[in-house]
Design an enzyme around this catalytic site. Structure first.
Site, short mmCIF file in Angstrom:
data_model
loop_
_atom_site.label_atom_id
_atom_site.label_comp_id
_atom_site.label_asym_id
_atom_site.label_seq_id
_atom_site.Cartn_x
_atom_site.Cartn_y
_atom_site.Cartn_z
N GLU A 257 46.69 38.71 -1.72
CA GLU A 257 46.91 37.40 -2.32
C GLU A 257 48.37 36.96 -2.23
OE1 GLU A 257 45.13 37.52 -6.18
OE2 GLU A 257 43.15 37.94 -5.36
N LYS B 64 35.19 30.98 -11.11
CA LYS B 64 35.17 31.18 -9.65
C LYS B 64 33.87 30.56 -9.14
CE LYS B 64 37.73 35.56 -9.54
NZ LYS B 64 37.60 37.04 -9.50
#
EC number: 4.2.1.11
Length: 426
Positions: free
Chosen positions: A205, A337
């Site tokens: 990330e 999400k």
């Protein structure tokens, strides 16, 4: 004029070089929407199922041709001619067609790709940006970015057990200034790590993945970097953790192998409380394992008034799982999400349910991302007030931050930066 006339899916690659689904939707008036579906590294057992081919001769079994075929075949046949402005009807049609509780027959990756592309096409047809199309006139709150600048756990190849160490630039007046603060701290952290002889390679990330000995070491480096950049920890910025505790919960114990600790749930709560006492940690995600409800209750009772406790694997963006949490008094925030639940409508329902119960919500990426910036618009549309979309490196992460800069600019003096208030007095 807003009837669906074409749906085209294809296999593309995500930020980790794994296949994922991209979907184009075309409406009768020529409006077009495109969406690419993300994929997680640490996934909750209760998530909607992304469909992979399992053919080891292609992409190590991770191909998504079967999901692509489902879009181009069954889903196109079912949705051709349906009005794209009726998002809920479209999502319900796909859920019914799939016929499983976790979208495993057609694949959540197939269904979500269509769901998001339909919304984007309908927004284009209406002449509106996606955040305004979904959120209406109240869509004007820019989220606090939760920037994952040190990676451990499943996101990195180092001995740190906790998966993410984040900064939240809560003291900024605008999103643009928050992003600047994050970038300056990020670059300061790189220098501090390098000066101390650590590597500055980045994880999935975009955060650094140094060989540090403990969570305390990671937190101390971040505070030092922030203050070296001219920002005060606890005021200008606060800290957040994604423990991802499910990943190391084995036989009733939390196995912090990097730190050589084996903790029962009560000891794990004390461990996290100790970190929160020592550092300005105001958000802890997945501090306990997804089905350790007793542990979650202990954590919530001990820290819930002063720390935002975010359920990711615990809730998996699912209203049914969230209801369990509300009934049992677990956590006080939900991570959102879109691919955990698999449609835009159900995502909206999860956020609405959380906000009605006075839980906060955090819009989130996955570790396998693309250049698609839909979640930036959704964070504003759904008034989440917080977004997790990685570090200040890797263009798949920056795509979301840059879209939020554009949204703030477009909103002009209507824009409101969520700031510290989003943490509800914490």
């Amino acid at each position: 004029m807003t009837e669906i006339v074409d749906i085209i899916a294809r296999e593309i690659l995500d930020s980790r070089g794994n296949p994922t689904v991209e979907v184009d939707v075309v409406l009768e008036d020529g409006a077009f929407g495109r969406a690419a579906v993300p994929s997680g590294a640490s996934t909750g057992a209760h998530e909607a199922v992304e469909k992979r081919d399992g053919d080891k001769s292609r992409y190590g079994g991770k191909g998504v041709k079967s999901a692509v075929d489902a879009v181009n075949g069954e889903l196109f046949d079912a949705l051709s001619g349906v009005d794209a402005e009726d998002q809920r009807r479209i999502d319900n049609l796909m859920i019914a067609l799939d016929g499983t509780p976790n979208k495993s027959r057609l694949g959540a990756n197939a269904i979500l790709g269509v769901s998001l592309a339909v919304a984007k096409a309908a927004a284009e047809s209406a002449g509106l940006p996606l955040y305004k199309y979904v959120g209406g006139v109240s869509a004007r709150v820019l989220p606090v970015p939760m920037m994952n600048i040190i990676n451990g756990g499943a996101h990195a190849d180092n001995p740190i057990d906790i998966q993410e160490f984040m900064i939240l630039p809560t003291g900024s007046p605008t999103f643009a200034e928050a992003l600047r603060m994050g970038a300056e701290i990020f670059h300061g952290l790189k220098k501090a790590l390098k000066d101390a002889g650590h590597n500055t390679n980045v994880g999935d990330e975009g955060g650094f993945a140094p060989n540090l000995g403990s969570a305390e070491d990671a937190l101390a480096f971040i505070v030092k970097a922030g203050e070296a950049a001219g920002y005060k920890s606890g005021e200008d910025f606060v800290l957040g953790l994604d423990v991802a505790a499910t990943e190391f919960f084995k036989n009733g114990k939390y196995e912090l192998e990097g730190e050589g600790k084996s903790l029962d749930p009560a000891q794990m709560v004390d461990y996290l409380a100790g970190l929160a006492d020592k550092f300005p940690i105001l958000s802890i995600e997945d501090g306990m394992s997804e089905d350790d409800f007793d542990g979650w209750k202990l954590l919530t009772d001990k820290l819930g008034k002063k720390v935002q406790l975010v359920g990711d694997d615990l809730f998996v963006t699912n209203p049914k799982r969230l209801q369990i949490g509300l009934d049992k008094g677990l956590a006080n925030s939900i991570l959102i999400k879109v691919n955990q639940i698999g449609t835009l409508s159900e995502t909206i329902d999860a956020v609405d349910m959380a906000h009605r119960a006075a839980y906060t919500s955090v819009m989130s990426h996955r570790s396998g991302e693309t250049e698609d910036s839909t979640i930036a618009d959704l964070a504003v549309a759904l008034n989440c007030g917080q977004i997790k979309t990685g570090s200040l490196a890797r263009s798949d992460r920056l795509a979301k931050y840059n879209q939020l800069l554009r949204i703030e600019e477009a909103l002009d003096d209507q824009a409101v930066y969520a700031g510290r208030a989003v943490l509800k007095g914490r």
